[in-house]
Write a protein that holds these residues in place. Structure first.
Motif, PDB file in Angstrom:
ATOM      1  N   GLY A 144     -21.183  65.401  36.830  1.00 25.36           N
ATOM      2  CA  GLY A 144     -20.913  64.834  35.502  1.00 25.36           C
ATOM      3  C   GLY A 144     -22.150  64.177  34.918  1.00 25.36           C
ATOM      4  N   GLY A 186     -21.104  61.021  31.365  1.00 27.40           N
ATOM      5  CA  GLY A 186     -21.710  60.889  32.703  1.00 27.40           C
ATOM      6  C   GLY A 186     -21.136  59.693  33.436  1.00 27.40           C
ATOM      7  N   GLY A 446     -14.869  58.535  38.386  1.00 32.19           N
ATOM      8  CA  GLY A 446     -15.423  57.980  39.617  1.00 32.19           C
ATOM      9  C   GLY A 446     -14.455  57.127  40.410  1.00 32.19           C
TER      10      GLY A 446
HETATM   11  S1  SF4 Z   1     -18.646  58.804  38.899  1.00 33.28           S
HETATM   12 FE1  SF4 Z   1     -18.191  60.643  40.048  1.00 33.28          FE
HETATM   13  S2  SF4 Z   1     -17.240  62.013  38.546  1.00 33.28           S
HETATM   14 FE2  SF4 Z   1     -18.371  60.454  37.418  1.00 33.28          FE
HETATM   15  S3  SF4 Z   1     -20.397  61.366  37.056  1.00 33.28           S
HETATM   16 FE3  SF4 Z   1     -20.481  60.090  38.906  1.00 33.28          FE
HETATM   17  S4  SF4 Z   1     -20.170  61.541  40.533  1.00 33.28           S
HETATM   18 FE4  SF4 Z   1     -19.419  62.527  38.667  1.00 33.28          FE
END
Ligand code: SF4
Length: 514
Positions: A144, A186, A446
């Motif tokens: 992301g 992101g 996340g």
């Molecule tokens: S929190 Fe997780 S889903 Fe969001 S950008 Fe970072 S790695 Fe990707």
């Protein structure tokens, strides 16, 4: 090498499950700045809870393992071939143990290797140095945020900011633009690493190198120090906020590096990292392979359990949006009553679907009746026990915009009423939500432990042949929280925040650095 492999396994598990102290402090500062009762405050409370759960369960902070990247400095005479083999074995073991999601796929066939190994995966970069110990740094940077990296070739014209020339002020404009273009996609609030100069690949390399600096360090180059401070002070004025919900904090850290370039090229490369900034490092004894020291652990730690207690008191009076409980499957009438800003708590069954499934469903029937159902853009970390039962180890949302070419058509074709993901979707999906009676729900990117905890059972799975992240998992959930960010009345919070942040970006048009 056995001990070194064990040390690498520890580094991988710790990086995937526990954020370093400097990152934790940056998140706690953001949380303290946010006004109680807002969507951004709710998102940050969920993030804090997620960090706490990952600590306690020793489980992945985010389901997206990203591309594991090791940067290693070794004394002369150390066997790099054997070290590489040990790292690959440690990666495969951590994947088997559910600490990493199998994330390495064949670029042409899409086949998942199942163990996070593949051509060029993991990335392992060696450098020799004069010191007598081994320095290993690891970063797990998800897709992301990786997809929001951006590179500028100066001079150029930038939306909202006008001409960016080949000077410090042009660089300033590029960095502000990089934060703007990332929006919440992101998983903001984020950290950025900036590389000035080099060629295209060296510039990105330098930008990523900056992500290995401590959040609290001070740039030894005075001009760059001033620029870092300026960006930290002003990027938050764009009002993009956590998850792009609007709010006080958009950026958690900015680190800038510089290298020479050739006269014809002037690149500014920006590496964007989400709040789930999983990077750690260790000092290793080259004789024994043992860990002698962990990096990024100096200074005060944040106790997120205490932070959550404080948040609970403050959050008792929500000031933004309504709170609505939904039982899946949903009716068109229920969905049409939802409005942007509502916070929903979902009970019932939802079905995961990512890129492979969306493409497949365009030309095929669904394996289950999706009428009135909810699709969750999610590629979870799953583990099968000895009785063949599946368990969810991490299950946050993935970036939804990738499904934009398919989403509206699929919703209409199968009668799907709600889609959950992160970062929002585009005009085509918004039009389909209006025509068909659908809603887009933004989950907290996340927050993989928080959402895994909402999943009470795995009721089935289809398309396992697409690999674990791409399969269609049937999940029974309770109290699954998300925010309505696109509704059936043509409203999109993502569109609104993008528009208002573009207006705010224009205030930075005038030169600041001569
Ligand atoms: S929190 Fe997780 S889903 Fe969001 S950008 Fe970072 S790695 Fe990707």
């Amino acid at each position: 090498m056995e001990k070194f492999q064990e040390s690498m396994y520890q580094l991988i598990v710790e990086t995937s499950t526990k954020l370093p102290k400097d990152v934790r402090r940056a998140i706690a500062r953001a949380k303290a700045r946010e006004n109680a009762g807002t969507r951004a405050a709710m998102a940050l409370t969920t993030i804090a809870g997620n960090i706490q759960m990952a600590d306690e369960n020793v489980s992945p902070i985010c389901q997206d393992t990203g591309l594991p990247t090791f940067k290693i400095k070794v004394p002369v005479g150390v066997n790099q071939i054997k070290m590489k083999e040990a790292i690959r074995r440690a990666i495969a073991q951590a994947t088997k143990d559910g600490k990493l999601r199998p994330n390495s796929v064949d670029s042409l066939t899409g086949e998942n290797s199942g163990d996070n190994l593949g051509d060029g995966v993991p990335v392992i970069k060696f450098e020799q140095w004069e010191n007598d110990y081994i320095d290993v740094r690891l970063i797990l940077k998800g897709g992301g945020c990786e997809n929001k990296n951006i590179q500028y070739s100066l001079p150029c014209e930038l939306e909202g900011l006008g001409r960016a020339g080949r000077d410090l002020d042009g660089i300033r404009k590029c960095i502000l633009h990089a934060v703007y273009q990332a929006q919440g996609q992101g998983c903001s609030a984020g950290f950025i690493g900036v590389g000035i100069g080099g060629d295209r690949s060296a510039g990105y390399e330098l930008a990523k190198e900056q992500l290995f600096r401590s959040v609290d360090d001070v740039n030894p180059n005075e001009e760059l120090r001033q620029l870092e401070d300026y960006i930290m002070e002003n990027a938050n004025k764009l009002g993009i906020g956590t998850m792009g919900f609007g709010g006080e904090t958009t950026l958690l850290g900015c680190k800038i590096g510089v290298m020479h370039r050739i006269p014809a090229s002037f690149f500014v490369s920006v590496a964007y990292n989400c709040w789930a900034f999983r990077r750690l490092g260790v000092k290793i004894d080259p004789e024994t392979g043992e860990i002698q020291e962990w990096f990024y652990q100096e200074g005060e730690d944040v106790d997120f359990a205490k932070e959550l207690e404080k948040a609970e008191e403050k959050q008792s009076i929500p000031t933004e949006g309504r709170e609505i409980v939904l039982e899946a499957p949903l009716t068109e009438e229920q969905v049409r009553q939802l409005k942007v800003g509502d916070v929903v708590r979902i009970n019932g069954t939802m079905y995961t679907g990512r890129d492979a499934i969306h493409k497949h469903l365009m030309d095929h029937d669904a394996p289950v009746d999706l009428n009135g159902q909810i699709i969750y853009h999610c590629g979870p970390v799953m583990l099968k026990d000895e009785n063949g039962k599946w368990h969810v180890k991490a299950a946050g949302p993935t970036t939804s915009i990738r499904e934009e070419p398919y989403q509206g058509d699929i919703m209409k074709k199968f009668g799907i009423r709600a889609v959950i993901g992160k970062g929002g979707m585009g005009a085509k999906t918004l039009a389909a939500l209006k025509e068909h009676g659908g809603v887009y729900l933004n989950a907290i990117g996340g927050a993989a432990q928080y959402y895994a905890d909402c999943i009470k059972s795995v009721e089935g799975v289809d398309f396992l042949e697409f690999g674990i992240p791409e399969a269609m998992w049937h999940l029974r959930v309770e109290n699954f929280t998300a925010v309505v960010t696109m509704d059936s009345h043509g409203n999109s919070l993502h569109e609104d925040v993008e528009k208002s942040s573009l207006e705010k970006l224009a205030q930075f048009k005038e030169p600041v650095f001569k």
